[in-house]
Design a protein around this motif. Structure first.
Motif, mmCIF file in Angstrom:
data_model
loop_
_atom_site.group_PDB
_atom_site.id
_atom_site.type_symbol
_atom_site.label_atom_id
_atom_site.label_comp_id
_atom_site.label_asym_id
_atom_site.label_seq_id
_atom_site.Cartn_x
_atom_site.Cartn_y
_atom_site.Cartn_z
ATOM 1 N N PRO A 247 0.803 -1.232 0.000
ATOM 2 C CA PRO A 247 0.000 0.000 0.000
ATOM 3 C C PRO A 247 0.831 1.274 0.000
ATOM 4 O O PRO A 247 0.370 2.308 -0.499
ATOM 5 C CB PRO A 247 -0.843 -0.126 1.276
ATOM 6 C CG PRO A 247 -0.132 -1.114 2.132
ATOM 7 C CD PRO A 247 0.512 -2.064 1.183
ATOM 8 N N PHE A 248 2.056 1.222 0.520
ATOM 9 C CA PHE A 248 2.899 2.416 0.536
ATOM 10 C C PHE A 248 3.484 2.733 -0.842
ATOM 11 O O PHE A 248 3.971 3.840 -1.062
ATOM 12 C CB PHE A 248 4.036 2.242 1.546
ATOM 13 C CG PHE A 248 3.617 2.400 2.973
ATOM 14 C CD1 PHE A 248 3.511 3.651 3.549
ATOM 15 C CD2 PHE A 248 3.301 1.291 3.739
ATOM 16 C CE1 PHE A 248 3.116 3.802 4.871
ATOM 17 C CE2 PHE A 248 2.905 1.426 5.061
ATOM 18 C CZ PHE A 248 2.805 2.686 5.630
ATOM 19 N N LEU B 1 -11.806 -1.906 7.212
ATOM 20 C CA LEU B 1 -10.710 -2.679 6.629
ATOM 21 C C LEU B 1 -9.845 -3.317 7.710
ATOM 22 O O LEU B 1 -9.354 -4.440 7.546
ATOM 23 C CB LEU B 1 -9.848 -1.783 5.735
ATOM 24 C CG LEU B 1 -10.444 -1.400 4.379
ATOM 25 C CD1 LEU B 1 -9.505 -0.469 3.628
ATOM 26 C CD2 LEU B 1 -10.730 -2.642 3.544
ATOM 27 N N GLY B 2 -9.644 -2.599 8.819
ATOM 28 C CA GLY B 2 -8.883 -3.178 9.915
ATOM 29 C C GLY B 2 -9.544 -4.431 10.459
ATOM 30 O O GLY B 2 -8.877 -5.443 10.726
ATOM 31 N N ALA C 32 -7.319 -6.754 2.155
ATOM 32 C CA ALA C 32 -7.624 -5.650 3.065
ATOM 33 C C ALA C 32 -6.417 -4.742 3.263
ATOM 34 O O ALA C 32 -6.543 -3.512 3.250
ATOM 35 C CB ALA C 32 -8.100 -6.203 4.410
ATOM 36 N N VAL C 33 -5.235 -5.329 3.426
ATOM 37 C CA VAL C 33 -4.035 -4.516 3.653
ATOM 38 C C VAL C 33 -3.699 -3.702 2.404
ATOM 39 O O VAL C 33 -3.352 -2.517 2.501
ATOM 40 C CB VAL C 33 -2.851 -5.409 4.070
ATOM 41 C CG1 VAL C 33 -1.558 -4.605 4.103
ATOM 42 C CG2 VAL C 33 -3.113 -6.028 5.437
ATOM 43 N N ARG D 112 -8.448 1.474 -2.922
ATOM 44 C CA ARG D 112 -9.586 1.187 -2.041
ATOM 45 C C ARG D 112 -10.656 0.312 -2.701
ATOM 46 O O ARG D 112 -11.263 -0.543 -2.024
ATOM 47 C CB ARG D 112 -10.175 2.510 -1.543
ATOM 48 C CG ARG D 112 -11.174 2.412 -0.395
ATOM 49 C CD ARG D 112 -10.623 1.744 0.842
ATOM 50 N NE ARG D 112 -9.371 2.272 1.329
ATOM 51 C CZ ARG D 112 -9.261 3.326 2.143
ATOM 52 N NH1 ARG D 112 -10.334 3.974 2.534
ATOM 53 N NH2 ARG D 112 -8.075 3.716 2.560
ATOM 54 N N PRO D 113 -10.948 0.446 -4.010
ATOM 55 C CA PRO D 113 -11.972 -0.433 -4.612
ATOM 56 C C PRO D 113 -11.621 -1.916 -4.561
ATOM 57 O O PRO D 113 -12.505 -2.761 -4.736
ATOM 58 C CB PRO D 113 -12.052 0.064 -6.065
ATOM 59 C CG PRO D 113 -11.549 1.465 -6.025
ATOM 60 C CD PRO D 113 -10.488 1.467 -4.967
ATOM 61 N N LEU D 114 -10.352 -2.241 -4.322
ATOM 62 C CA LEU D 114 -9.956 -3.646 -4.266
ATOM 63 C C LEU D 114 -10.674 -4.392 -3.151
ATOM 64 O O LEU D 114 -10.803 -5.622 -3.201
ATOM 65 C CB LEU D 114 -8.441 -3.734 -4.069
ATOM 66 C CG LEU D 114 -7.769 -5.079 -4.368
ATOM 67 C CD1 LEU D 114 -7.885 -5.414 -5.845
ATOM 68 C CD2 LEU D 114 -6.301 -5.041 -3.948
ATOM 69 N N ARG D 115 -11.184 -3.662 -2.163
ATOM 70 C CA ARG D 115 -11.854 -4.309 -1.031
ATOM 71 C C ARG D 115 -13.084 -5.095 -1.462
ATOM 72 O O ARG D 115 -13.526 -6.009 -0.756
ATOM 73 C CB ARG D 115 -12.264 -3.257 0.000
ATOM 74 C CG ARG D 115 -13.462 -2.412 -0.424
ATOM 75 C CD ARG D 115 -13.751 -1.282 0.541
ATOM 76 N NE ARG D 115 -14.989 -0.590 0.205
ATOM 77 C CZ ARG D 115 -15.095 0.340 -0.736
ATOM 78 N NH1 ARG D 115 -14.018 0.702 -1.438
ATOM 79 N NH2 ARG D 115 -16.266 0.912 -0.982
#
Length: 409
Positions: free
Chosen positions: A236-237, A301-302, A339-340, A348-351
């Motif tokens: 994600p970074f 997500l957490g 989620a990570v 974010r849409p990957l969730r």
């Protein structure tokens, strides 16, 4: 071994000769050739299965230094002058620069952690150490879980020590993490793309091999899990810089500039702004906030990540058996990974993938044997919770990503 010794002699002579050639104007190819020899030095101890730990350490250090001193510190040859002269470092429509050194700091730090962990695994596979620290997991043999994993048929299927391949990947991430200026999203697109491939798809592949450990081999490896966690957190970074690079190539092509020239040499971009710098003298809190721009952790997500972790442990908690236990472990790992990665606002849409995983958890006990009553019921409830948690976007920061804002759903 004698193969490694003679390889180092001839490679060293070639590096010295190419270094002299590269001092002449117009000989940029010699820098690239030397960088390729640096990569070869990183791989040679694995190819020759060197039995000497000092040789392995020496080749790793010299290989990294050769790469750094040929294309990292003096900068790559052939970069477009107009791109380097343009001071714009914030992409049009963005609120921050995704390529500052502070932004890359978490990736570099995690790369160092992953490299050191992978070197332990490769040292055992090459016979440099007699054992691996393993506080939790056992195996059907006298070996502990970690030793059993790295000597299994899955690991031996590779022609070289797979722990060493992991160490090479992390070294590439470290070197590419420090390469280039804060403008590299448009001055070095090919490198950002390669960096994304190493961190993204290759990272997911390495995580996949961790996922299959208890299914295909029957136990876990603590160091492997820690290295996979470092790789997963990197993803994600790194995604915001990749998005900025893709936007640059699209915008630049639309204004009539050659795509491949911009991809390999970079270019200027009208509309980009300046101001994407931050001093390392800032407070630790300010540095952390800067490095995490574009990454947020909504409670939805957490909690989804926590459910994924819980599912990976369901076999031990509820006594589920195969094949349902394997299904829960696999889906749990995929849920955690998804989620990570979705912590990055640009991803974010990957969730929504977790909605599909949740649906499978609901129906899996009806199609797969091996589940206890409690384990099956908890799996169904976890699936329903996962579906509900994956629908809302969750909290978003005040950052903007140009035309990509429309995809932050």
């Amino acid at each position: 071994s004698w193969l490694t010794a003679w390889n180092n002699v001839f490679t060293g002579l070639a590096i010295a000769a190419l270094a002299l050639i590269s001092m002449r104007p117009g000989m940029g190819w010699a820098q690239w050739a030397n960088a390729a020899l640096g990569v070869w030095l990183l791989a040679a101890p694995l190819v020759f299965w060197t039995p000497d730990a000092a040789v392995y350490a020496n080749d790793t250090l010299i290989g990294a230094l050769v790469i750094a001193l040929t294309i990292l510190i003096p900068m790559m040859p052939g970069m477009a002058r107009e791109g380097m002269a343009d001071e714009g470092d914030i992409p049009p429509g963005w609120t921050y620069c995704p390529s500052t050194y502070v932004q890359r700091l978490p990736i570099i730090a995690l790369g160092v952690v992953g490299f050191l962990l992978s070197r332990v695994l490769s040292a055992y596979q090459l016979g440099h150490i007699g054992g691996i620290w393993e506080p939790f997991f056992a195996s059907p043999t006298a070996l502990n879980g970690s030793e059993y994993i790295v000597t299994s048929d899955v690991s031996r299927a590779w022609p070289v020590a797979d722990g060493g391949l992991g160490a090479m990947s992390y070294m590439f991430e470290i070197l590419m993490g420090v390469m280039g200026s804060r403008k590299r999203w448009r001055t070095m697109p090919w490198m950002v793309a390669l960096f994304g491939i190493v961190v993204g798809p290759l990272g997911v592949i390495s995580i996949y091999f961790i996922i299959i450990q208890p299914i295909a081999i029957g136990t876990y490896c603590t160091i492997c899990l820690l290295a996979a966690a470092a790789m997963l957190i990197m993803i994600p970074f790194s995604l915001d810089e990749i998005v900025a690079m893709i936007q640059f190539l699209v915008w630049n092509t639309r204004r009539g500039r050659p795509f491949w020239r911009a991809f390999f040499r970079g270019d200027a971009l009208p509309g980009s702004e300046t101001g994407g710098t931050m001093s390392f003298d800032a407070s630790p809190t300010a540095l952390f906030r800067q490095s995490a721009r574009g990454v947020t952790v909504p409670w939805t997500l957490g909690l989804s990540a926590a459910i994924g972790t819980f599912l990976m442990l369901s076999r031990a908690i509820f006594g589920n058996d195969m094949p349902l236990a394997g299904s829960d472990h696999l889906v749990g790992a995929l849920v955690l990974t998804t989620a990570v990665i979705a912590f990055a606002e640009v991803a974010r849409p990957l969730r929504f993938l977790n909605v599909l995983f949740g649906l499978w958890l609901v129906v899996a006990p009806w199609f797969l044997d091996g589940g206890t009553v409690a384990g099956s019921l908890v799996g169904i409830l976890a699936g329903l919770a996962l579906i509900a948690l994956s629908l809302p976007r969750g909290r978003r920061s005040a950052e903007h990503y140009g035309s990509w804002d429309r995809y932050v759903l």
